[in-house]
Design a protein around this motif. Structure first.
Motif, PDB file in Angstrom:
ATOM      1  N   TYR A 297     -13.564  -4.871  -1.799  1.00  0.00           N
ATOM      2  CA  TYR A 297     -13.841  -5.538  -0.661  1.00  0.00           C
ATOM      3  C   TYR A 297     -12.495  -6.328  -0.213  1.00  0.00           C
ATOM      4  N   GLY A 298     -11.881  -6.941  -1.247  1.00  0.00           N
ATOM      5  CA  GLY A 298     -10.756  -7.688  -0.995  1.00  0.00           C
ATOM      6  C   GLY A 298      -9.523  -6.926  -0.608  1.00  0.00           C
ATOM      7  N   TYR A 299      -9.344  -5.601  -1.166  1.00  0.00           N
ATOM      8  CA  TYR A 299      -8.361  -4.769  -0.740  1.00  0.00           C
ATOM      9  C   TYR A 299      -8.684  -4.264   0.570  1.00  0.00           C
ATOM     10  N   TYR A 300     -10.031  -4.124   0.790  1.00  0.00           N
ATOM     11  CA  TYR A 300     -10.176  -3.593   2.380  1.00  0.00           C
ATOM     12  C   TYR A 300      -9.732  -4.920   3.197  1.00  0.00           C
ATOM     13  N   TRP A 301     -10.086  -5.997   2.711  1.00  0.00           N
ATOM     14  CA  TRP A 301      -9.893  -7.188   3.701  1.00  0.00           C
ATOM     15  C   TRP A 301      -8.459  -7.246   4.243  1.00  0.00           C
ATOM     16  N   TYR A 302      -7.577  -6.793   3.185  1.00  0.00           N
ATOM     17  CA  TYR A 302      -6.247  -6.733   3.360  1.00  0.00           C
ATOM     18  C   TYR A 302      -5.530  -5.674   4.323  1.00  0.00           C
ATOM     19  N   GLU A 303      -6.638  -4.846   4.626  1.00  0.00           N
ATOM     20  CA  GLU A 303      -6.006  -3.326   5.101  1.00  0.00           C
ATOM     21  C   GLU A 303      -5.201  -3.367   6.213  1.00  0.00           C
ATOM     22  N   ASN A 304      -5.470  -4.311   7.387  1.00  0.00           N
ATOM     23  CA  ASN A 304      -4.342  -4.554   8.428  1.00  0.00           C
ATOM     24  C   ASN A 304      -3.091  -4.947   7.950  1.00  0.00           C
ATOM     25  N   GLN A 305      -3.024  -6.032   7.261  1.00  0.00           N
ATOM     26  CA  GLN A 305      -2.001  -6.576   6.665  1.00  0.00           C
ATOM     27  C   GLN A 305      -1.101  -5.507   5.834  1.00  0.00           C
ATOM     28  N   LEU A 306      -1.515  -4.834   5.228  1.00  0.00           N
ATOM     29  CA  LEU A 306      -0.979  -3.708   4.217  1.00  0.00           C
ATOM     30  C   LEU A 306      -0.477  -2.489   5.250  1.00  0.00           C
ATOM     31  N   MET A 307      -1.369  -2.241   6.049  1.00  0.00           N
ATOM     32  CA  MET A 307      -0.654  -1.321   7.183  1.00  0.00           C
ATOM     33  C   MET A 307       0.377  -1.440   7.719  1.00  0.00           C
ATOM     34  N   ALA A 308       0.733  -3.114   7.826  1.00  0.00           N
ATOM     35  CA  ALA A 308       2.074  -3.396   8.405  1.00  0.00           C
ATOM     36  C   ALA A 308       3.014  -4.315   7.642  1.00  0.00           C
ATOM     37  N   THR A 309       2.865  -3.730   6.408  1.00  0.00           N
ATOM     38  CA  THR A 309       3.782  -4.238   5.313  1.00  0.00           C
ATOM     39  C   THR A 309       4.789  -3.222   4.908  1.00  0.00           C
ATOM     40  N   PRO A 310       5.974  -3.280   4.714  1.00  0.00           N
ATOM     41  CA  PRO A 310       6.964  -2.461   4.495  1.00  0.00           C
ATOM     42  C   PRO A 310       6.770  -1.949   2.833  1.00  0.00           C
ATOM     43  N   PRO A 311       6.894  -0.826   2.594  1.00  0.00           N
ATOM     44  CA  PRO A 311       6.416  -0.133   1.309  1.00  0.00           C
ATOM     45  C   PRO A 311       6.929  -0.968   0.021  1.00  0.00           C
ATOM     46  N   GLN A 312       8.022  -1.408   0.143  1.00  0.00           N
ATOM     47  CA  GLN A 312       8.607  -2.196  -1.073  1.00  0.00           C
ATOM     48  C   GLN A 312       8.047  -3.384  -1.417  1.00  0.00           C
ATOM     49  N   PHE A 313       7.234  -3.935  -0.195  1.00  0.00           N
ATOM     50  CA  PHE A 313       6.506  -5.146  -0.755  1.00  0.00           C
ATOM     51  C   PHE A 313       4.888  -5.071  -0.812  1.00  0.00           C
TER      52      PHE A 313
ATOM     53  N   ASP B 144       6.573 -13.829  -0.997  1.00  0.00           N
ATOM     54  CA  ASP B 144       5.625 -14.214   0.233  1.00  0.00           C
ATOM     55  C   ASP B 144       6.332 -15.004   0.998  1.00  0.00           C
ATOM     56  N   TYR B 145       7.254 -16.050   0.821  1.00  0.00           N
ATOM     57  CA  TYR B 145       7.474 -16.994   1.717  1.00  0.00           C
ATOM     58  C   TYR B 145       9.082 -16.982   2.231  1.00  0.00           C
ATOM     59  N   TYR B 146       9.801 -16.186   1.258  1.00  0.00           N
ATOM     60  CA  TYR B 146      11.270 -15.863   2.030  1.00  0.00           C
ATOM     61  C   TYR B 146      11.215 -14.641   2.863  1.00  0.00           C
ATOM     62  N   PHE B 147      10.423 -13.743   2.469  1.00  0.00           N
ATOM     63  CA  PHE B 147      10.283 -12.324   3.209  1.00  0.00           C
ATOM     64  C   PHE B 147       9.225 -12.526   4.095  1.00  0.00           C
TER      65      PHE B 147
END
Length: 197
Positions: free
Chosen positions: A28-44, A149-152
Protein backbone atom coordinates in the motif's frame (compact mmCIF):
# COMPACT_ATOMS: atom_id res chain seq x y z
CA UNK A 1 4.32 -7.52 32.27
CA UNK A 2 7.48 -6.85 30.29
CA UNK A 3 8.32 -10.56 30.16
CA UNK A 4 4.81 -11.33 28.90
CA UNK A 5 5.14 -8.78 26.08
CA UNK A 6 8.54 -10.20 25.10
CA UNK A 7 6.98 -13.68 25.11
CA UNK A 8 4.13 -12.58 22.81
CA UNK A 9 6.49 -10.78 20.43
CA UNK A 10 8.39 -13.97 19.63
CA UNK A 11 5.39 -16.26 19.17
CA UNK A 12 5.24 -17.65 15.64
CA UNK A 13 1.57 -16.72 15.10
CA UNK A 14 2.24 -13.16 16.22
CA UNK A 15 5.28 -12.90 13.94
CA UNK A 16 3.23 -14.28 11.05
CA UNK A 17 0.46 -11.71 11.58
CA UNK A 18 3.06 -8.95 11.85
CA UNK A 19 4.74 -10.19 8.66
CA UNK A 20 1.42 -10.07 6.76
CA UNK A 21 0.49 -6.62 8.14
CA UNK A 22 3.88 -5.18 7.20
CA UNK A 23 3.86 -6.88 3.81
CA UNK A 24 0.44 -5.46 2.93
CA UNK A 25 1.41 -2.07 4.38
CA UNK A 26 4.52 -2.05 2.20
CA UNK A 27 2.50 -2.71 -0.95
CA UNK A 28 0.00 0.00 0.00
CA UNK A 29 2.87 2.37 0.82
CA UNK A 30 4.45 2.00 -2.61
CA UNK A 31 1.01 2.50 -4.15
CA UNK A 32 0.63 5.66 -2.03
CA UNK A 33 3.78 7.04 -3.66
CA UNK A 34 2.62 6.18 -7.20
CA UNK A 35 1.99 9.76 -8.38
CA UNK A 36 5.22 11.08 -6.89
CA UNK A 37 7.21 8.18 -8.34
CA UNK A 38 5.73 8.85 -11.78
CA UNK A 39 7.02 12.45 -11.53
CA UNK A 40 10.46 11.46 -10.19
CA UNK A 41 13.59 11.33 -12.42
CA UNK A 42 14.82 7.71 -12.69
CA UNK A 43 18.09 8.32 -10.81
CA UNK A 44 16.14 9.38 -7.70
CA UNK A 45 13.48 6.66 -7.65
CA UNK A 46 15.24 4.65 -4.94
CA UNK A 47 15.22 7.61 -2.54
CA UNK A 48 11.54 8.63 -2.73
CA UNK A 49 9.37 5.94 -1.06
CA UNK A 50 10.72 6.22 2.49
CA UNK A 51 8.05 4.66 4.73
CA UNK A 52 7.27 1.62 2.56
CA UNK A 53 10.99 0.90 2.27
CA UNK A 54 11.21 0.97 6.08
CA UNK A 55 8.29 -1.45 6.37
CA UNK A 56 9.92 -3.62 3.67
CA UNK A 57 13.04 -3.93 5.85
CA UNK A 58 11.05 -5.07 8.90
CA UNK A 59 9.03 -7.46 6.71
CA UNK A 60 12.27 -9.07 5.56
CA UNK A 61 13.65 -9.17 9.11
CA UNK A 62 10.47 -10.83 10.43
CA UNK A 63 10.55 -13.27 7.52
CA UNK A 64 14.01 -14.33 8.65
CA UNK A 65 12.77 -14.60 12.25
CA UNK A 66 10.02 -16.97 11.10
CA UNK A 67 12.65 -19.33 9.68
CA UNK A 68 14.84 -19.09 12.76
CA UNK A 69 17.37 -16.93 10.93
CA UNK A 70 18.49 -13.35 11.24
CA UNK A 71 20.03 -10.68 9.04
CA UNK A 72 21.52 -8.01 11.34
CA UNK A 73 22.23 -5.58 8.51
CA UNK A 74 18.54 -5.54 7.54
CA UNK A 75 17.58 -5.37 11.23
CA UNK A 76 19.68 -2.19 11.53
CA UNK A 77 18.02 -0.64 8.49
CA UNK A 78 14.59 -1.63 9.81
CA UNK A 79 15.18 -0.26 13.31
CA UNK A 80 16.53 3.13 12.21
CA UNK A 81 14.13 3.75 9.33
CA UNK A 82 11.04 2.60 11.24
CA UNK A 83 11.77 5.09 14.01
CA UNK A 84 12.74 7.90 11.64
CA UNK A 85 9.94 7.67 9.10
CA UNK A 86 7.36 6.53 11.63
CA UNK A 87 7.92 9.63 13.76
CA UNK A 88 8.40 11.85 10.69
CA UNK A 89 4.99 10.99 9.24
CA UNK A 90 3.29 11.54 12.60
CA UNK A 91 5.00 14.93 12.92
CA UNK A 92 4.13 15.97 9.35
CA UNK A 93 0.45 15.13 9.77
CA UNK A 94 0.22 16.94 13.11
CA UNK A 95 2.25 19.81 11.67
CA UNK A 96 -0.16 20.07 8.75
CA UNK A 97 -3.06 20.26 11.18
CA UNK A 98 -1.28 22.96 13.21
CA UNK A 99 -0.73 25.04 10.06
CA UNK A 100 -4.32 24.87 8.87
CA UNK A 101 -4.87 21.53 7.12
CA UNK A 102 -7.70 19.64 8.86
CA UNK A 103 -6.95 16.07 9.87
CA UNK A 104 -8.97 13.62 7.77
CA UNK A 105 -9.63 9.93 8.37
CA UNK A 106 -6.70 9.21 6.05
CA UNK A 107 -4.51 11.51 8.16
CA UNK A 108 -5.45 9.60 11.31
CA UNK A 109 -4.76 6.30 9.53
CA UNK A 110 -1.31 7.59 8.60
CA UNK A 111 -0.64 8.83 12.14
CA UNK A 112 -1.64 5.52 13.77
CA UNK A 113 0.07 3.27 11.23
CA UNK A 114 3.32 5.24 11.32
CA UNK A 115 3.31 5.43 15.10
CA UNK A 116 2.97 1.64 14.96
CA UNK A 117 6.03 1.47 12.72
CA UNK A 118 8.15 3.31 15.27
CA UNK A 119 6.71 1.20 18.10
CA UNK A 120 7.74 -1.99 16.29
CA UNK A 121 11.34 -0.86 16.21
CA UNK A 122 11.40 -0.18 19.95
CA UNK A 123 9.59 -3.41 20.85
CA UNK A 124 11.87 -5.63 18.78
CA UNK A 125 15.12 -3.93 19.78
CA UNK A 126 15.97 -6.69 22.32
CA UNK A 127 15.74 -9.25 19.50
CA UNK A 128 17.94 -7.40 17.01
CA UNK A 129 21.64 -8.24 16.80
CA UNK A 130 22.94 -5.00 15.34
CA UNK A 131 26.67 -4.21 15.28
CA UNK A 132 28.26 -0.75 15.04
CA UNK A 133 29.39 -1.36 11.44
CA UNK A 134 25.77 -1.96 10.46
CA UNK A 135 24.77 1.40 11.96
CA UNK A 136 27.66 3.16 10.19
CA UNK A 137 26.36 1.88 6.84
CA UNK A 138 22.78 2.78 7.74
CA UNK A 139 23.92 6.25 8.80
CA UNK A 140 25.61 6.82 5.44
CA UNK A 141 22.47 5.75 3.58
CA UNK A 142 20.07 7.67 5.83
CA UNK A 143 21.94 10.97 5.75
CA UNK A 144 22.61 10.66 2.01
CA UNK A 145 18.88 10.08 1.54
CA UNK A 146 18.22 13.30 3.48
CA UNK A 147 20.65 15.13 1.19
CA UNK A 148 18.86 13.81 -1.91
CA UNK A 149 15.46 14.66 -0.42
CA UNK A 150 16.16 18.27 0.47
CA UNK A 151 18.95 19.32 -1.90
CA UNK A 152 17.25 17.90 -4.99
CA UNK A 153 13.70 18.38 -3.65
CA UNK A 154 12.92 14.65 -3.68
CA UNK A 155 11.35 14.57 -0.20
CA UNK A 156 7.89 13.05 0.28
CA UNK A 157 5.14 15.45 -0.66
CA UNK A 158 3.68 17.36 2.27
CA UNK A 159 0.48 19.32 2.80
CA UNK A 160 0.36 22.74 1.11
CA UNK A 161 0.18 24.42 4.50
CA UNK A 162 3.63 22.99 5.31
CA UNK A 163 5.35 24.03 2.08
CA UNK A 164 6.53 27.43 3.45
CA UNK A 165 8.42 25.52 6.16
CA UNK A 166 10.60 23.25 4.01
CA UNK A 167 13.84 24.56 5.54
CA UNK A 168 12.55 23.78 9.02
CA UNK A 169 11.34 20.37 7.83
CA UNK A 170 14.77 19.62 6.37
CA UNK A 171 16.46 20.48 9.67
CA UNK A 172 13.89 18.42 11.58
CA UNK A 173 14.40 15.45 9.24
CA UNK A 174 18.20 15.43 9.59
CA UNK A 175 17.82 15.80 13.37
CA UNK A 176 15.39 12.88 13.37
CA UNK A 177 17.92 10.78 11.43
CA UNK A 178 20.54 11.46 14.08
CA UNK A 179 18.05 10.80 16.89
CA UNK A 180 17.02 7.49 15.30
CA UNK A 181 20.62 6.36 14.81
CA UNK A 182 21.58 7.28 18.38
CA UNK A 183 18.45 5.64 19.81
CA UNK A 184 19.16 2.38 18.03
CA UNK A 185 22.84 2.49 19.01
CA UNK A 186 22.12 3.11 22.70
CA UNK A 187 19.17 0.72 23.00
CA UNK A 188 21.03 -1.99 21.12
CA UNK A 189 24.03 -1.52 23.39
CA UNK A 190 22.31 -1.34 26.77
CA UNK A 191 19.06 -3.33 26.48
CA UNK A 192 19.35 -6.97 27.55
CA UNK A 193 19.21 -9.29 24.54
CA UNK A 194 16.35 -11.76 24.19
CA UNK A 195 16.52 -14.95 22.14
CA UNK A 196 13.79 -15.63 19.58
CA UNK A 197 13.20 -19.15 20.90
Amino acid sequence: MGEFILYILRQRIFLLVLFIVNFLGTIYGYYWYENQLMATPPQFLLFVPDSPTASLFITIAIGFFLFGKRWPFIEAFAAVTLIKYGLWAVAMNLGAQATGTPLSLVSWMLILSHAGMALQAFLYMPYFRIKPIHLVLVAIWTLFNDFIDYYFDMHPWVARSLEPFMTEIAVFTVSLSIFSLLSVYLLNKYLPKVDLR
